[in-house]
Write a protein that holds these residues in place. Sequence first.
Motif: not given
Length: 233
Positions: A122, A124, A144, A171
């Motif tokens: 995850n 980002r 993301s 996301d």
Amino acid sequence: MEVQPDSPNERADRVLHWLGLIYSGDVSGSMNAANPRVALRIRAESPDLAAGDPYLSCAIGDENALRLATQADPSWLNRPGGPLRLPPLFAVVHSALLRVAEFRERLHESAKFLIAAGADVNQRIYSRWPPGSLSNPDERCPLSTLYGAAGTNRDAALTKLLLEAGADPNDGESLYHSLENPDCTPPLAGAWRSHRRDERDLQIARPRRCGAAQAATAAWRRSKRASAKSAAE
């Protein structure tokens, strides 16, 4: 006549230009669209362009360089860096070289290595597209790692890999953009089903594209009907 090597500033500018052809503008801060074929021509002219920087090695899927960097400092796996200040797995998955057949497998293998080594699926960043920039990203628009697979490069296998490793489908981008490659939609729709108890709750959190939530819902409905039809047959 002897060819003079680039000065440090000239090399830095050349690398940034090259990265602007590998990554979309919301990642690179460039106003140009990613153009992997031109990026490969530039690299052919300067084969050492990514040498010495594991974050640049992410862009081309140099798994050996990533292994060496991880052996030297495991903490780099989740630390942004390089000219674009990208986390490693994010840098691999958002590389437009995934659209080039001879680079796809090596980028997939690099992603698998990083995940196995402990990279957060995850990871980002925030958009560098105006009003954001590379130096001042727009924190209203998170991007993301999953979005790189499903939304930017529309790579179904990589989308599935990330979801199976625990990537969050909520996301704000991936499901909507997956509609441009129907192969990416079923695994995302399935992940949405596991995150939502009923169809009424299916919506993109703070959608940033017109119609994103409606498109996401439509994708989930189509996937549900297809599954029911397949089970009936």
